[in-house]
Design a protein around this motif. Structure first.
Motif, short mmCIF file in Angstrom:
data_model
loop_
_atom_site.label_atom_id
_atom_site.label_comp_id
_atom_site.label_asym_id
_atom_site.label_seq_id
_atom_site.Cartn_x
_atom_site.Cartn_y
_atom_site.Cartn_z
N SER A 144 -5.47 6.30 1.58
CA SER A 144 -4.87 5.25 0.77
C SER A 144 -4.78 5.72 -0.68
CB SER A 144 -5.71 3.97 0.86
OG SER A 144 -5.17 2.97 0.03
N ILE A 153 3.75 7.15 2.92
CA ILE A 153 4.11 5.96 3.69
C ILE A 153 3.85 4.72 2.86
CG2 ILE A 153 3.65 4.62 5.80
CD1 ILE A 153 2.56 7.24 7.04
N LEU A 200 0.40 5.18 1.05
CA LEU A 200 -0.50 6.00 1.85
C LEU A 200 0.01 7.42 1.89
CD1 LEU A 200 -0.66 3.49 4.85
CD2 LEU A 200 -2.31 3.64 2.97
N GLY A 215 -1.76 16.76 11.01
CA GLY A 215 -3.03 16.54 11.70
C GLY A 215 -3.37 15.08 11.79
N GLY A 216 -2.77 14.26 10.94
CA GLY A 216 -2.83 12.82 11.15
C GLY A 216 -3.59 12.00 10.13
N GLY A 217 -4.61 12.56 9.46
CA GLY A 217 -5.44 11.74 8.59
C GLY A 217 -4.63 11.03 7.51
N ILE A 218 -4.90 9.76 7.29
CA ILE A 218 -4.20 8.96 6.28
C ILE A 218 -5.17 8.60 5.17
CG2 ILE A 218 -3.07 6.75 5.81
CD1 ILE A 218 -1.82 6.83 8.53
N LYS A 229 -0.68 -9.15 9.14
CA LYS A 229 -0.40 -7.82 9.66
C LYS A 229 0.14 -6.92 8.56
CE LYS A 229 4.25 -9.01 11.33
NZ LYS A 229 4.31 -10.37 10.79
N LEU A 230 0.08 -5.62 8.84
CA LEU A 230 0.70 -4.61 7.98
C LEU A 230 1.98 -4.13 8.63
CD1 LEU A 230 -2.12 -2.19 6.74
CD2 LEU A 230 -0.80 -3.78 5.38
N GLN A 273 -0.21 10.96 4.26
CA GLN A 273 -0.62 11.50 5.57
C GLN A 273 -0.32 13.00 5.62
OE1 GLN A 273 1.27 9.86 9.14
NE2 GLN A 273 -0.64 10.14 10.25
N HIS A 302 0.84 -1.19 0.00
CA HIS A 302 0.00 0.00 0.00
C HIS A 302 0.87 1.24 0.00
CE1 HIS A 302 -3.67 -2.29 1.26
NE2 HIS A 302 -2.76 -3.09 1.79
N PHE A 358 4.80 -1.09 8.28
CA PHE A 358 4.92 0.24 7.68
C PHE A 358 6.36 0.69 7.59
CE2 PHE A 358 0.47 1.73 7.82
CZ PHE A 358 -0.09 0.75 8.61
N GLY A 359 6.66 1.47 6.57
CA GLY A 359 7.90 2.22 6.53
C GLY A 359 7.76 3.46 7.40
N THR A 360 8.86 4.18 7.57
CA THR A 360 8.84 5.34 8.45
C THR A 360 8.36 6.59 7.74
OG1 THR A 360 11.17 5.68 7.98
CG2 THR A 360 10.63 4.51 10.01
N HIS A 420 1.60 -5.87 3.29
CA HIS A 420 0.78 -6.85 3.97
C HIS A 420 1.55 -8.16 4.05
CE1 HIS A 420 -2.56 -9.79 4.41
NE2 HIS A 420 -2.91 -8.91 5.32
#
Lengths: 114, 107
Positions: free
Chosen positions: B45, B86, B35, B40-43, B94-95, B37, B33, B97-99, B90
């Protein structure tokens, strides 16, 4: 249609307390997953639930627990809060599981532990 | 070593430039995936890939399963593209994530 909704949006707790975060998925979505994002880092996977059963768990201590209800909403509980639990907690929903499906995120719950 | 590595960590560009963000992973995956961001945080896809290439507007995502590598390209970048991008893979149930890559596009 409403997107993924999370509550509360912001909260402050004291060390040792317990917190419950709530998530409502997009209508028709049966899978909910939870993530922790510490400031300046990428999200970390906590749990995935599908059809009310836990389908995946990340590397988090037993203080973290979750459940999914018959209406597919979900709660994340964290007991015995530590300062290091301060983070943005994100919920996401998808039609079925995580694999092969677009994931829709909520705006998150900002938790500060003091 | 992180299981999902992104590069660069930070990226600045002038409006109109072509941008590439890279993601390499070391685990078996069933999907990847990309993503976005915003502060404020909203992610949001952007793409979900299991093979090949996808395009949406000015965004293009590619994946090479054999090389365990994916790229996100932004053509004709715009200041509104400024965000953290980001990569997440999968793996089993689990997913991972990169940093993230922080992109700033200046007018």
């Amino acid at each position: 249609d409403a997107g993924v909704t999370q509550s509360p949006t912001h909260l402050i707790k004291t060390r040792g307390q317990q917190v419950t975060l709530r998530c409502s998925p997009i209508s028709g979505h049966k899978s909910v997953s939870w993530y922790q994002q510490v400031l300046g880092q990428g999200p970390q996977f906590i749990f995935q639930y599908y059809e009310k059963e836990e389908r995946g768990r990340g590397n988090f201590p037993d203080r973290f627990s979750a459940r999914q209800f018959p209406n597919y909403s979900s709660e994340l509980n964290v007991n015995a809060l530590l300062l290091g639990d301060s983070a943005l907690y994100l919920c996401a929903s998808s039609l079925v599981g995580l694999s092969g499906n677009t994931i829709y995120f909520g705006e998150g719950s900002w938790l500060t532990v003091v | 070593k992180n299981e999902v590595e992104q590069s660069p960590q930070n990226l600045t560009a002038q409006e109109g430039e072509f941008i590439t963000i890279n993601c390499s992973y070391s685990v078996g995956i069933s999907a990847l995936h990309w993503l976005q961001q915003h502060p404020g945080g909203g992610i949001v896809s952007l793409f979900m890939l299991s093979s090949g290439k996808k395009k949406h507007g000015r965004l293009i995502a590619t994946i090479n399963i054999q090389e365990k590598h994916s790229s996100l390209h932004i053509t004709a970048s715009h200041p509104r593209d400024s965000a953290v991008y980001i990569c997440a893979v999968h793996n089993t149930d689990k997913l991972i994530f990169g940093t993230g890559t922080r992109l700033q596009v200046f007018p």
